[in-house]
Design an enzyme around this catalytic site. Sequence first.
Site, PDB file in Angstrom:
ATOM      1  N   GLU A 180       0.749  -1.249   0.004  1.00 53.30           N
ATOM      2  CA  GLU A 180       0.122  -0.005  -0.002  1.00 53.30           C
ATOM      3  C   GLU A 180       0.688   1.270  -0.047  1.00 53.30           C
ATOM      4  O   GLU A 180       0.881   2.313   0.829  1.00 53.30           O
ATOM      5  CB  GLU A 180      -1.082  -0.129   1.211  1.00 53.30           C
ATOM      6  CG  GLU A 180      -1.937  -1.132   1.012  1.00 53.30           C
ATOM      7  CD  GLU A 180      -3.039  -1.153   2.323  1.00 53.30           C
ATOM      8  OE1 GLU A 180      -2.564  -0.695   3.268  1.00 53.30           O
ATOM      9  OE2 GLU A 180      -4.237  -1.850   1.998  1.00 53.30           O
ATOM     10  N   GLU A 381      -5.787  -8.184  -1.136  1.00 59.41           N
ATOM     11  CA  GLU A 381      -6.563  -8.033   0.102  1.00 59.41           C
ATOM     12  C   GLU A 381      -8.087  -7.435  -0.158  1.00 59.41           C
ATOM     13  O   GLU A 381      -8.011  -6.841  -1.039  1.00 59.41           O
ATOM     14  CB  GLU A 381      -5.845  -6.814   1.042  1.00 59.41           C
ATOM     15  CG  GLU A 381      -4.656  -7.242   1.759  1.00 59.41           C
ATOM     16  CD  GLU A 381      -4.186  -6.072   2.704  1.00 59.41           C
ATOM     17  OE1 GLU A 381      -5.065  -5.599   3.511  1.00 59.41           O
ATOM     18  OE2 GLU A 381      -2.779  -5.908   2.658  1.00 59.41           O
TER      19      GLU A 381
END
Length: 481
Positions: A180, A381
Amino acid sequence: MNNLKSFPKDFFWGGATAANQCEGAWNVDGKGISISDVMTNGTHKEPRRITAVIDESKYYYPSHEAVDFYHHYKEDIALCAEMGFNIFRMSINWTRIFPNGNETEPNLAGLEFYDRVFAELKKYHIEPLVTIYHNENPFQLTSECNGWADRRCIDYYVNFCRVLFERYKDDVKYWIPFNEINCLTTKLGNWNHAGILNGKTEFFTDQTDNPNTRFASLHHQFVASAMAVKLGRVINPNFKFGTMICHITVYPLTCNPDDLILTQEEDLLRNCFSGDVQVKGIYPYYINRYFEKNNIHFEITENDLEIIKKGVVDFYSFSYYMSNCISSNKDSAQVSGNVMGGAKNPYLEATEWDWQIDPKGLRYTLNHVYDRYGIPVMVTENGLGARDELIDGKIHDTYRIDYIKQHIEQMRLAIDDGVDLIGYTPWASIDLVSVSTGEMEKRYGFIYVDKDNEGNGTLERYRKDSFYWYQEVIRSNGEKV
Ligand code: BG6
């Protein structure tokens, strides 16, 4: 769903974890202190505290034991194999290999732990998908140089990568340099994503921010990522590297053109910017205006840009939990979310932690990113953080099954749309510590771990109903959801 294109035969089905949230053993076998190890527990309402000195008599630090994957990895991987995983996303805790981050020689005991993990995965023909950096910056680098604000971190990181690539060149093919990475476009990204405290931050949800430092750090990570990609390809040309974007999917709250423009700005900054740098190898035009408007300055050298151009990734991966709305009306009702909140969407339900549930947004996002980049895509995810109840050794988590089922259906529709989707690793394979709140009871796993928010419990593992359901999904290659 029968008339739709099927999931590809070699589709990756698995689950995701991160070392700092599951391993525990925070000071075992020569491991150093990671930034996650100095974070206390919190709740949705009470922020996690960051303590420069660890004081276990005063505070509870959830990462110290987490779910003790360090000592349970055999059992946990066996359970994942039982579900039928053919991929397992995990991270390597930097401080197991380089306790302070800046050493030249690695800690052998740390490497040996991951030798054992990879051997175990191989036993079950499970492909590891390795995140090199997932909130595990060595705390020493915060004290030494305010984390990634300092260019020295590039070399420390690349040295860490060199050790991993050389040792695991035959064990690991798929690598994610940074989890991320785009979180550094937000204030909340300072700490977890770059180890930045700016000398002042005390609470995770209220970080001292200096946008110059933050964007410099992001830039250093772009350079480090590109250097790692280049180095990795020399060590093993079969390596595949992926970006990993926290996709904060945004919709205009209304069809007011002002809302649309704001939404576009938000999407470009939060989602597209980091992807464009890592996939296209360029600094996109629109970011210059953002930097100008916000008076953001940091050093970008010609050499940095050359490196970035040459170190582009092979696949695009992202996390997707929810979507938010953007509104020009300052009085619009708000919801929270992963890293960032936004305006409340009247068509969506939200979880207890106020994250809006939006399966169709996943199809939209998959099309959005595939259209933009045209390279293979992985959802690395996605999942539901919810409270589970253990009753007579069983967990009836129908809500989690519903959530994941609806997202898988939308992935199938995206495949039918023509998106080259190659894998799905929902969060999480097993219950683990929540990043935002430090809670155990915000559970995501298919495998329940007996442990509560205060650290009590037997650490015993139990198969949830979703475990058996996901096993069937994998067995049927997504036909039976
Ligand atoms: C992602 C992170 O942003 O969200 C994970 O990569 C994290 O590490 C996940 O656990 C869920 O967020 P949270 O705060 O509920 O743990």
